[in-house]
Design a protein around this motif. Structure first.
Motif, mmCIF file in Angstrom:
data_model
loop_
_atom_site.group_PDB
_atom_site.id
_atom_site.type_symbol
_atom_site.label_atom_id
_atom_site.label_comp_id
_atom_site.label_asym_id
_atom_site.label_seq_id
_atom_site.Cartn_x
_atom_site.Cartn_y
_atom_site.Cartn_z
ATOM 1 N N THR A 86 0.801 -1.224 0.000
ATOM 2 C CA THR A 86 0.000 0.000 0.000
ATOM 3 C C THR A 86 0.836 1.277 0.000
ATOM 4 O O THR A 86 0.293 2.354 -0.186
ATOM 5 C CB THR A 86 -0.944 0.033 1.223
ATOM 6 O OG1 THR A 86 -0.159 0.093 2.421
ATOM 7 C CG2 THR A 86 -1.855 -1.189 1.238
ATOM 8 N N VAL A 87 2.155 1.171 0.194
ATOM 9 C CA VAL A 87 2.979 2.374 0.314
ATOM 10 C C VAL A 87 3.453 2.932 -1.024
ATOM 11 O O VAL A 87 3.845 4.092 -1.111
ATOM 12 C CB VAL A 87 4.204 2.151 1.239
ATOM 13 C CG1 VAL A 87 3.754 1.853 2.647
ATOM 14 C CG2 VAL A 87 5.107 1.066 0.709
ATOM 15 N N SER A 88 3.440 2.129 -2.053
ATOM 16 C CA SER A 88 3.923 2.568 -3.362
ATOM 17 C C SER A 88 3.094 1.927 -4.459
ATOM 18 O O SER A 88 2.422 0.915 -4.233
ATOM 19 C CB SER A 88 5.388 2.150 -3.572
ATOM 20 O OG SER A 88 6.231 2.753 -2.626
ATOM 21 N N LYS A 89 3.179 2.494 -5.620
ATOM 22 C CA LYS A 89 2.559 1.905 -6.803
ATOM 23 C C LYS A 89 3.672 1.706 -7.821
ATOM 24 O O LYS A 89 4.429 2.627 -8.097
ATOM 25 C CB LYS A 89 1.475 2.812 -7.369
ATOM 26 C CG LYS A 89 0.793 2.199 -8.571
ATOM 27 C CD LYS A 89 -0.412 3.007 -8.984
ATOM 28 C CE LYS A 89 -1.044 2.339 -10.169
ATOM 29 N NZ LYS A 89 -2.431 2.049 -9.963
ATOM 30 N N ALA A 90 3.772 0.512 -8.347
ATOM 31 C CA ALA A 90 4.840 0.209 -9.298
ATOM 32 C C ALA A 90 4.380 0.477 -10.722
ATOM 33 O O ALA A 90 3.219 0.283 -11.063
ATOM 34 C CB ALA A 90 5.257 -1.250 -9.159
ATOM 35 N N PHE A 91 5.304 0.921 -11.542
ATOM 36 C CA PHE A 91 5.068 1.127 -12.963
ATOM 37 C C PHE A 91 6.175 0.441 -13.732
ATOM 38 O O PHE A 91 7.331 0.447 -13.297
ATOM 39 C CB PHE A 91 5.081 2.619 -13.313
ATOM 40 C CG PHE A 91 3.975 3.400 -12.702
ATOM 41 C CD1 PHE A 91 2.809 3.632 -13.411
ATOM 42 C CD2 PHE A 91 4.085 3.906 -11.419
ATOM 43 C CE1 PHE A 91 1.773 4.356 -12.856
ATOM 44 C CE2 PHE A 91 3.064 4.638 -10.846
ATOM 45 C CZ PHE A 91 1.898 4.867 -11.572
#
Length: 145
Positions: free
Chosen positions: A133-138
């Motif tokens: 929940t702390v980051s969103k990967a791309f």
């Protein structure tokens, strides 16, 4: 036993990576690249070996950054355990091994990416302390002709 991969492990690594990417047409594991990774002080392919058979693996890359003084961070990729042996703690031992190494060199964090459809892997990573929940990967895959 956990150890760094060697060139002679190429066929066993291919077998495991095929479990991770069963439909990949680009899968190509070559001895030269395993040797190159083994000789690079910032890159590791760890394998879990039992009875002279590799039954799990992960890749760890140590990245330099300027954000936290002299601290680096780790990136874990290609975590795979033989599908017939999952749930036996092999993945946990590999992840613990990588974390111990990252701690020993004072990394600020460890990041990992997991295919968005691998729900059982997500549950595993969450169970050992990874927070999605702390980051969103791309990702952007580069195409070459």
């Amino acid at each position: 036993m956990i150890r760094e991969a060697e060139a002679s492990d190429v066929s066993e690594l291919y077998r495991l990576y095929r479990m991770l990417l069963p439909n990949s047409k680009k899968l190509n594991v070559v001895e030269e690249r395993i040797i190159e990774i083994r000789n690079d002080s910032k890159n590791f392919i760890y394998v879990y070996e039992s009875d002279n058979k590799i039954i799990g693996t992960l890749t760890l890359t140590i990245c330099l950054e300027a954000l936290h003084g002299s601290m680096s961070y780790g990136v874990i990729e290609n975590v795979v355990v033989d599908e017939t042996l999952r749930g036996n703690g092999i993945g946990q031992q590999l992840m613990d091994y990588a974390e111990r190494y990252c701690r020993s060199i004072r990394c600020s964090k460890i990041m990992l990416l997991s295919n968005s459809k691998r729900e059982s892997a997500h549950h595993f990573f969450a169970s050992i302390g990874y927070d999605s929940t702390v980051s969103k990967a791309f990702k952007k895959y580069l195409r070459y002709e």
